[in-house]
Design a protein around this motif. Structure first.
Motif, PDB file in Angstrom:
ATOM      1  N   ILE A 393       0.845  -1.207   0.000  1.00  0.00           N
ATOM      2  CA  ILE A 393       0.000   0.000   0.000  1.00  0.00           C
ATOM      3  C   ILE A 393       0.876   1.250   0.000  1.00  0.00           C
ATOM      4  O   ILE A 393       1.603   1.516   0.952  1.00  0.00           O
ATOM      5  N   GLU A 394       0.798   1.986  -1.099  1.00  0.00           N
ATOM      6  CA  GLU A 394       1.704   3.112  -1.292  1.00  0.00           C
ATOM      7  C   GLU A 394       1.185   4.381  -0.616  1.00  0.00           C
ATOM      8  O   GLU A 394       0.805   5.355  -1.259  1.00  0.00           O
ATOM      9  N   THR A 395       1.224   4.358   0.712  1.00  0.00           N
ATOM     10  CA  THR A 395       0.733   5.489   1.498  1.00  0.00           C
ATOM     11  C   THR A 395       1.491   6.771   1.156  1.00  0.00           C
ATOM     12  O   THR A 395       0.923   7.862   1.170  1.00  0.00           O
ATOM     13  N   GLU A 396       2.790   6.623   0.840  1.00  0.00           N
ATOM     14  CA  GLU A 396       3.584   7.803   0.490  1.00  0.00           C
ATOM     15  C   GLU A 396       3.044   8.463  -0.779  1.00  0.00           C
ATOM     16  O   GLU A 396       3.006   9.688  -0.884  1.00  0.00           O
ATOM     17  N   LYS A 397       2.576   7.632  -1.716  1.00  0.00           N
ATOM     18  CA  LYS A 397       2.017   8.206  -2.956  1.00  0.00           C
ATOM     19  C   LYS A 397       0.658   8.846  -2.690  1.00  0.00           C
ATOM     20  O   LYS A 397       0.317   9.860  -3.288  1.00  0.00           O
ATOM     21  N   LEU A 398      -0.106   8.220  -1.797  1.00  0.00           N
ATOM     22  CA  LEU A 398      -1.409   8.785  -1.449  1.00  0.00           C
ATOM     23  C   LEU A 398      -1.237  10.173  -0.845  1.00  0.00           C
ATOM     24  O   LEU A 398      -1.891  11.140  -1.273  1.00  0.00           O
ATOM     25  N   LEU A 399      -0.338  10.285   0.123  1.00  0.00           N
ATOM     26  CA  LEU A 399      -0.128  11.590   0.772  1.00  0.00           C
ATOM     27  C   LEU A 399       0.404  12.619  -0.226  1.00  0.00           C
ATOM     28  O   LEU A 399      -0.052  13.763  -0.256  1.00  0.00           O
ATOM     29  N   ALA A 400       1.371  12.196  -1.064  1.00  0.00           N
ATOM     30  CA  ALA A 400       1.924  13.123  -2.057  1.00  0.00           C
ATOM     31  C   ALA A 400       0.818  13.619  -2.991  1.00  0.00           C
ATOM     32  O   ALA A 400       0.738  14.802  -3.320  1.00  0.00           O
ATOM     33  N   HIS A 401      -0.052  12.687  -3.372  1.00  0.00           N
ATOM     34  CA  HIS A 401      -1.171  13.004  -4.260  1.00  0.00           C
ATOM     35  C   HIS A 401      -2.122  14.012  -3.603  1.00  0.00           C
ATOM     36  O   HIS A 401      -2.515  15.013  -4.212  1.00  0.00           O
ATOM     37  N   LEU A 402      -2.458  13.762  -2.348  1.00  0.00           N
ATOM     38  CA  LEU A 402      -3.390  14.649  -1.649  1.00  0.00           C
ATOM     39  C   LEU A 402      -2.766  16.028  -1.409  1.00  0.00           C
ATOM     40  O   LEU A 402      -3.429  17.063  -1.547  1.00  0.00           O
ATOM     41  N   VAL A 403      -1.484  16.028  -1.062  1.00  0.00           N
ATOM     42  CA  VAL A 403      -0.803  17.304  -0.805  1.00  0.00           C
ATOM     43  C   VAL A 403      -0.707  18.104  -2.104  1.00  0.00           C
ATOM     44  O   VAL A 403      -0.952  19.315  -2.121  1.00  0.00           O
ATOM     45  N   GLU A 404      -0.397  17.409  -3.193  1.00  0.00           N
ATOM     46  CA  GLU A 404      -0.290  18.095  -4.478  1.00  0.00           C
ATOM     47  C   GLU A 404      -1.621  18.750  -4.856  1.00  0.00           C
ATOM     48  O   GLU A 404      -1.669  19.913  -5.276  1.00  0.00           O
ATOM     49  N   ALA A 405      -2.709  17.982  -4.669  1.00  0.00           N
ATOM     50  CA  ALA A 405      -4.041  18.517  -4.995  1.00  0.00           C
ATOM     51  C   ALA A 405      -4.355  19.736  -4.134  1.00  0.00           C
ATOM     52  O   ALA A 405      -4.835  20.763  -4.631  1.00  0.00           O
ATOM     53  N   GLU A 406      -4.049  19.635  -2.842  1.00  0.00           N
ATOM     54  CA  GLU A 406      -4.352  20.730  -1.924  1.00  0.00           C
ATOM     55  C   GLU A 406      -3.491  21.958  -2.236  1.00  0.00           C
ATOM     56  O   GLU A 406      -3.981  23.100  -2.206  1.00  0.00           O
TER      57      GLU A 406
END
Lengths: 578, 578
Positions: A393-406
């Motif tokens: 589970i690529e939690t690091e990619k999830l967070l990066a994705h959410l931060v980028e969107a925000e």
């Protein structure tokens, strides 16, 4: 399967040098005379669980603490053992390979042979499956020669990680009886040591004379308590990862245009992330324990990172390094709830592409909000210990994705005026666990049979069968305190520290884990120290001393006893598991 | 942006020790007297390009080779330079950070100051943008103290990687004039050294007295020819990656259940993958050069890997390690064609979500066949050098995905009867390039000003502007031959080799890259050797020698000349670029 196990390996020059390294034994394990002092009965880590545990482990619970003594120790009632009949011992690798595993075998073999050259050590080939199938390799110094101080578990291999079902336990029992083993040593992590504790009880019940010994060797650093200050493998894993994290920090500082999100090993506990942070000083670390304690949501975490990115942008900094443990995803309350629903449905046999339609409305809303790659990963079947397939589970990619969107949103709204946010993600998982072990892990693993009673003191889960609790990061502990004290400086000032690659000579070669250095360890040493004070008082205040001394001593000791009684009863109620 | 550049860093113990290491200079660069022998005019790597290049570089093409000599060398017509007027030199980091960059600055500063203490070295802060904006930091031994032998480019930083547009070139020219620079040193890879060559020509045309010098510092190992045997950074990158690959090999061998697909750095050239393979002996490596030469399709590659997996399964082996360079994706002919179409459309301004409908039928069929994650990555806008965003394209996951699908198919059809195939993917990209440099790179970088004429001998692309060719893996070279000789053993027999973590003392600390050791290098050394033979013949066969000796010499030399003339004319036509 076992064709490659135990064969001599071709070693590189560095490996050859390492294979010649002789780990040092602590004084209490030197020589052929064993001196043991038996102490108080062992108890559960959490007193509230002691009843449950003593009921589940009627034969093995509450055995006395064994304290091994050096030759010079003056303990009048110590048991001194000089006769060592020949023994037959089996040893098996269970669970994920960690640096130092081979040295446990080497150290045990040396100890057995020093005490009686006729003793035999049998290694089970192919992990627990080899144990069940009675596939063995007799361990000799010759067999060990190209495995001494080397990484991996390839001397014996490993397979399935459990000895738990009735069938498995019976197979283990049969093996121990057939091979006439005096002892069975299980090298592994939390799960394997829980199995070992259960096996010891079952063997005792079945009147099988084989003693079961669990040895804590795991990547996660979560097998520790007041008697076992750390587990084998943790030091190497943290050193290898810190090297890579420091390289990435240097990279970030050179290019000044990327945020690196790095996911590290660490399931229920975030010790690796904490230790690596203290070693490398990245800008930020998100510990699972913090998130769970503060019940931080995905939204909270995203906001927290975005605010940090924004604060740094105001200082004209567009780079950074953020660490997180792989277990983080399960520490986020709403994601954990979602995972529980998914796993429940999967266990009912619902096909993964039908799961989303059968989720509760709340879980469904969260699931639909997540990007496709994470959805797919959350739908993976859970592991044998009920946790999600965390390495996948690529939690690091999830967070990066959410931060980028925000950050894009803030940019559009004008609340953020800096440059575009760029993230690069890494998972530092499998590349460290096969490493050549550090000197610390070589020494520690070699001397590891000291803790053989350790597995008999498990913590317990609140419901169901007792199991060993992984020790989580103590949010009241000194290591975490050190992190908090420096968190703002680490975040804003780029105080990146580079311990460099794992060395075997020169600076850093003898460094211990920082968390181990700052934590109040040496519990038994301090108990000894206290006993020395008490003995001193007894020597001073004996028949013949003055009335003044006696009165002063009485008054002081009365209030000391009073204070300590009060403190003990309070701490029993609010004890944090050790 | 430049707030953090050049500030003293807090060093770890190991870093402190490293900072005290004094690299050794080759004999020809020791002392204050410079001895140079000027040789033949430089030519293009490929003779066919010499016309194009000489036309594009009328002022800088064909300058004589400069050969620096040691004090003891007996070369009668050597230029001996003992007077060194004070010089002003600027230095700038361009392109991706590589280990050793700081030592180039240190070495240059030392050399300048030894030759004349009044010389000045100015570092441009923030890469080429700092060059254009005239942001400088005067380099002193004090400034360098915490950067000596350390990784990263954080002493000066880097930004954009190019000095190419008229605006950029003019800004560079203005800076050099304003700061009265005698020299401008550009530290970088293929692109930056192409820019350096172009800049040198432009400066010469503009009668700007600043000499432009390119220094080859790059991760990829692709800036080499017969005069520059390797580039700075390559050794460290390969050592750090080999450590990790070896750890993963050990992991594979311990658990025996996973195939690891590891993507390494290496764009047009696969040197890193080749060197790491020779260091660590993984089961398989796929070099971009092989794929391009044999025009292997995705289908071919999948089949090749699946056949290997199947052959290993027949030996009861269900684990393995497979390496590939990030540039592989562009070496696969049909994917390259697809990428060209996508990039063409992107440059025309077609939005990425509209691309698939505008592809040619053939490209569209391939695109639709690919899994979603790769589609998304292929649609990324190309980089400034026209290549795809290779670090973002997970070719290792694509291959693992295709192999998994094919193995499942074979399992269903009954043509494969082994266990389920499991893959784990890794990208070893950013975690090595910030590393503390190896001793080799420290020494090499420190002595790097030897190659200052190097950038004036660029290769050329066949169409358009001349540019430096990245040196690709020579499929006729000795390093590749060594790989081929061992490929089957590596594939089947798990001869994993573990060079261990990067060391600075003891075994391995002084190891050179294996590809460098096996390749026929020391081109200039061998030319010298030949000249010595010719001199010997001249000494033997001089007036006064016997008729027999003269006749024998004449006859032998006539046939030697004949054979060499024939060989030269043949090799000119079929020359592989060096």
């Amino acid at each position: 399967m076992d064709s490659d196990f135990g064969i001599p390996r071709e070693l590189s020059e560095l490996q050859k040098l390492r294979s010649l390294y002789q780990p040092e034994l602590p004084p209490c394990l030197q020589g052929t005379t064993v001196r043991v002092e038996f102490g108080d009965a062992t108890t559960a880590a959490d007193v509230a669980d002691s009843h449950t545990i003593s009921r589940s482990f009627p034969r093995t619970y509450g055995q006395p603490l064994a304290h091994f003594l050096r030759a010079t120790a003056k303990v009048p009632d110590a048991h001194i053992i000089t006769e060592h009949p020949a023994m037959r011992v089996g040893i098996v690798f269970c669970g994920r390979q960690s640096p130092g595993g081979h040295n446990v075998i080497w150290g045990l073999n040396s100890a057995l042979k020093i005490h009686n050259p006729n003793s035999t050590l049998l290694g089970f080939l192919g992990g627990s499956e080899g144990l069940f199938a009675q596939k063995t390799l007799e361990i000799t110094d010759d067999v060990l020669s190209t495995y001494k101080n080397q990484g991996g578990y390839d001397l014996l291999g490993r397979t399935k990680d459990q000895i738990r079902t009735t069938e498995q336990v019976n197979a283990a029992l049969t093996t121990c009886k057939d091979l006439k083993l005096d002892g069975l040593v299980i090298i592994g992590g939390v799960t394997s040591n829980t199995d070992a504790a259960q096996l010891a009880e079952t063997f005792a019940e079945a009147k099988c004379p084989t003693k079961v010994v669990g040895v804590p060797v795991t990547l996660n650093g979560d097998l520790k308590n007041q008697f076992v200050e750390t587990n084998v493998g943790f030091d190497t894993i943290c050193k290898v990862n810190s090297q890579l994290i420091s390289n990435v920090c240097t990279d970030a500082l050179s290019a000044e245009k990327y945020y690196y999100f790095i996911r590290l090993m660490g399931r229920k506990a975030s010790h690796v992330a904490l230790e690596c942070t203290l070693q490398s000083h990245p800008n930020m670390v998100i510990l699972g324990e913090e998130v769970a304690a503060s019940k931080l949501t995905l939204f909270d975490l995203t906001k927290q990172i975005c605010d940090a990115v924004q604060a740094r942008a105001e200082q004209d900094k567009y780079h950074g390094v953020i660490l997180l443990p792989e277990g983080l995803i399960e520490s986020i309350p709403e994601v954990y709830a979602l995972l529980k629903e998914i796993h429940g449905l999967l266990r009912q046999g619902v096909a993964s592409n039908n799961i989303s339609s059968q989720l509760s409305p709340w879980a469904s809303a969260l699931f639909e909000f997540l990007p496709p790659f994470i959805k797919k990963q959350l739908l993976l079947y859970p592991e044998s210990d009920d946790s999600a397939q965390l390495s996948q589970i690529e939690t690091e990619k999830l967070l990066a994705h959410l931060v980028e969107a925000e950050m894009s949103k803030r940019l559009k709204e004008g609340t953020y005026k800096g440059k575009k946010f760029n993230a690069i993600c890494h998972f530092f998982g499998y590349q460290a666990r096969g490493s050549v072990p550090s000197k610390f892990d070589c020494d520690y693993a070699y001397a590891m049979m000291t803790v053989k009673r350790w597995a008999q003191s498990p913590g317990a889960t609140s419901i169901g069968k007792p199991a060993i609790h992984p020790a989580t990061v103590d949010l009241k502990g000194k290591a975490y305190e050190l992190l908090r004290q420096n968190a703002v400086k680490f975040l804003m000032d780029d105080l990146y520290r580079n311990p460099g690659p794992l060395q075997f000579e020169g600076p850093g070669a003898d460094a211990k884990p920082l968390t181990l250095c700052v934590e109040d360890q040496d519990y038994m040493g301090r108990i000894k120290e206290l006993q020395e004070y008490l003995d001193k008082v007894r020597t001073i205040v004996k028949p013949g001393c003055s009335q003044e001394v006696l009165k002063a001593a009485l008054s002081v000791m009365a209030s000391v006893t009073d204070v300590l009684s009060t403190m003990s009863s309070t701490s029993l109620n609010s004890q944090t598991p050790l």
